[in-house]
Write an enzyme that holds these catalytic residues in place. Structure first.
Site, PDB file in Angstrom:
ATOM      1  N   SER A 134       2.979  -1.598  10.862  1.00 43.94           N
ATOM      2  CA  SER A 134       4.564  -2.477  10.790  1.00 43.94           C
ATOM      3  C   SER A 134       4.811  -4.090  10.036  1.00 43.94           C
ATOM      4  O   SER A 134       6.024  -4.180  11.254  1.00 43.94           O
ATOM      5  CB  SER A 134       4.525  -1.807  12.139  1.00 43.94           C
ATOM      6  OG  SER A 134       4.153  -0.645  12.703  1.00 43.94           O
ATOM      7  N   HIS A 137      -9.824   1.452   4.130  1.00 40.91           N
ATOM      8  CA  HIS A 137      -8.147   1.427   4.872  1.00 40.91           C
ATOM      9  C   HIS A 137      -8.438   2.964   6.465  1.00 40.91           C
ATOM     10  O   HIS A 137      -9.607   3.808   5.829  1.00 40.91           O
ATOM     11  CB  HIS A 137      -7.224   2.257   4.398  1.00 40.91           C
ATOM     12  CG  HIS A 137      -6.136   1.871   4.996  1.00 40.91           C
ATOM     13  ND1 HIS A 137      -5.423   2.941   5.909  1.00 40.91           N
ATOM     14  CD2 HIS A 137      -4.864   1.175   4.239  1.00 40.91           C
ATOM     15  CE1 HIS A 137      -3.814   2.958   6.306  1.00 40.91           C
ATOM     16  NE2 HIS A 137      -3.852   1.664   5.351  1.00 40.91           N
ATOM     17  N   LYS A 157       0.242   4.162  -0.343  1.00 44.20           N
ATOM     18  CA  LYS A 157       0.044   5.733   0.413  1.00 44.20           C
ATOM     19  C   LYS A 157      -0.222   6.912  -1.006  1.00 44.20           C
ATOM     20  O   LYS A 157       0.155   6.534  -2.165  1.00 44.20           O
ATOM     21  CB  LYS A 157      -0.095   5.953   2.305  1.00 44.20           C
ATOM     22  CG  LYS A 157      -0.078   4.679   1.820  1.00 44.20           C
ATOM     23  CD  LYS A 157       0.110   4.749   3.879  1.00 44.20           C
ATOM     24  CE  LYS A 157      -0.117   3.767   4.588  1.00 44.20           C
ATOM     25  NZ  LYS A 157      -0.356   3.503   6.495  1.00 44.20           N
ATOM     26  N   ASN A 159       0.642  -1.116   0.154  1.00 36.35           N
ATOM     27  CA  ASN A 159      -0.136   0.084  -0.034  1.00 36.35           C
ATOM     28  C   ASN A 159       1.124   1.531  -0.105  1.00 36.35           C
ATOM     29  O   ASN A 159       1.503   1.309   1.301  1.00 36.35           O
ATOM     30  CB  ASN A 159      -1.124  -0.123   1.325  1.00 36.35           C
ATOM     31  CG  ASN A 159      -2.081   1.119   1.347  1.00 36.35           C
ATOM     32  OD1 ASN A 159      -2.021   1.839   0.711  1.00 36.35           O
ATOM     33  ND2 ASN A 159      -2.661   1.757   2.596  1.00 36.35           N
ATOM     34  N   GLU A 205      -6.002  -4.355  10.430  1.00 38.02           N
ATOM     35  CA  GLU A 205      -4.866  -3.366  10.353  1.00 38.02           C
ATOM     36  C   GLU A 205      -5.382  -2.658  11.768  1.00 38.02           C
ATOM     37  O   GLU A 205      -6.116  -1.827  11.616  1.00 38.02           O
ATOM     38  CB  GLU A 205      -5.105  -3.102   9.265  1.00 38.02           C
ATOM     39  CG  GLU A 205      -4.417  -2.952   8.158  1.00 38.02           C
ATOM     40  CD  GLU A 205      -4.280  -2.514   7.108  1.00 38.02           C
ATOM     41  OE1 GLU A 205      -2.766  -2.682   6.386  1.00 38.02           O
ATOM     42  OE2 GLU A 205      -4.556  -0.958   6.640  1.00 38.02           O
ATOM     43  N   GLU A 263      -6.809   5.017   7.055  1.00 41.14           N
ATOM     44  CA  GLU A 263      -7.060   6.162   7.259  1.00 41.14           C
ATOM     45  C   GLU A 263      -7.961   7.031   6.540  1.00 41.14           C
ATOM     46  O   GLU A 263      -8.670   8.343   6.203  1.00 41.14           O
ATOM     47  CB  GLU A 263      -5.571   6.696   5.667  1.00 41.14           C
ATOM     48  CG  GLU A 263      -4.424   6.624   7.107  1.00 41.14           C
ATOM     49  CD  GLU A 263      -2.826   5.900   6.235  1.00 41.14           C
ATOM     50  OE1 GLU A 263      -3.362   5.849   4.873  1.00 41.14           O
ATOM     51  OE2 GLU A 263      -2.365   4.992   7.101  1.00 41.14           O
ATOM     52  N   GLY A 300       1.736   2.342  11.275  1.00 42.31           N
ATOM     53  CA  GLY A 300       3.229   3.945  10.774  1.00 42.31           C
ATOM     54  C   GLY A 300       3.757   3.096  12.095  1.00 42.31           C
ATOM     55  O   GLY A 300       3.923   4.747  12.186  1.00 42.31           O
TER      56      GLY A 300
HETATM   57  P1  PGA Z   1       2.631   0.132   7.635  1.00 42.90           P
HETATM   58  O1  PGA Z   1       0.739   1.024   7.414  1.00 42.90           O
HETATM   59  O2  PGA Z   1       3.051  -0.755   7.338  1.00 42.90           O
HETATM   60  O3  PGA Z   1       3.774   1.156   7.411  1.00 42.90           O
HETATM   61  O4  PGA Z   1       1.978   0.643   9.217  1.00 42.90           O
HETATM   62  C1  PGA Z   1      -0.050  -0.577   6.544  1.00 42.90           C
HETATM   63  C2  PGA Z   1      -1.098   0.671   6.344  1.00 42.90           C
HETATM   64  O5  PGA Z   1      -1.534   0.923   6.471  1.00 42.90           O
HETATM   65  O6  PGA Z   1      -2.027  -0.235   4.775  1.00 42.90           O
END
Ligand code: PGA
Length: 253
Positions: free
Chosen positions: A215, A97, A11, A9, A169, A99, A175
């Site tokens: 992560s 997601h 983003k 992803n 998630e 976000e 993150g």
């Molecule tokens: P990350 O994000 O691996 O940077 O923690 C995962 C995601 O949001 O899909």
């Protein structure tokens, strides 16, 4: 046998030139995917065509959009429809997601609509769910995440459900560098599979790929993916570095 998936992803990261360079780097990796293993790369909308062109012909490797709108077409300036994405022969779309839920107010009800339209146009949704830290600390994560599935997916037929990939998630792990332990991931994934089984039966539930996200890195991927109900990962930060993502792909079981 259900699919094991390493999904990137990206983003809202990378310039066009950087995206091109990263795809070229990823293409240098020898093709080692087994029949039941897939790689999916979710890129920003403006790079979908580039990613399709670069990855076409690469075994078991697919492109995803990171979102789509609820409507088929019309006066919705700035939005992108499932039909547009499908017309580019893109195969997957990430939906819900955290976000999108947090910054763009996407509710479980809106995500039910997005899931419907994605399926209508033949896209495979990667449907994201997961609890915030306060819910985890209160110990109510199982109910919270089951509710997300129920409100967004349980109107689907069994046949439609089998076209979906789920990504768990936990928001506190995204993150943050704070990964859920492999045990925590397995526990939640088993709960999600049981929740699906309660509505659709065990056979359908067993056929659904449930990815872990939050992560994931080269160093921890194989351990997390080794658990029986963890069918790969959805990877943000580490997917922007070809060597890291390559190691994550190699961590698939
Ligand atoms: P990350 O994000 O691996 O940077 O923690 C995962 C995601 O949001 O899909």
């Amino acid at each position: 046998m259900r699919q094991q998936i390493a999904a990137a992803n990206w983003k809202m990261n990378l310039s066009f030139q950087q995206a091109e360079a990263l795809l070229d780097e990823l293409l240098k990796k020898p093709e080692t995917l087994k029949a039941d293993q897939k790689v999916v790369i979710a890129v920003p909308f403006p790079y979908l065509q580039l990613a399709k062109a670069k990855l076409s012909g690469r075994k078991n490797t697919y492109v995803a959009a990171q979102n789509c709108f609820t409507k088929k077409s019309g006066a919705y300036t700035g939005e992108v429809s499932a039909e547009m994405i499908a017309s580019m022969e893109v195969e997957y779309v990430v939906l819900g997601h955290s976000e999108r839920r947090e910054y763009f107010g996407e509710s479980n009800a809106v995500l039910a609509e997005k899931t419907n339209i994605a399926l209508e146009f033949g896209l495979t949704p990667i449907f994201c769910c997961g609890e915030p830290l306060a819910i985890r600390e209160a110990g109510s994560q199982n109910d919270y995440v089951a509710q997300q599935l129920k409100e967004s997916l349980f109107h689907l037929s069994a046949d439609q459900l089998t076209k979906i990939v789920i990504a768990y998630e936990p928001i506190w792990a995204i993150g943050t560098g704070k990964t859920a332990t492999a045990d925590q991931a397995q526990e939640m994934h088993a709960h999600l599979r049981n929740t699906l089984a309660s509505q659709y039966g065990q056979e359908v539930a067993n056929s659904i790929s449930i990815l872990y996200g939050g992560s994931v890195k080269g160093a921890n991927a194989a351990d997390i993916f080794s658990r029986p109900d963890v069918d790969g990962g959805l990877v943000g930060g580490a997917s922007l570095v070809a060597a890291e993502f390559g190691q994550i792909i190699d961590g698939l079981k």
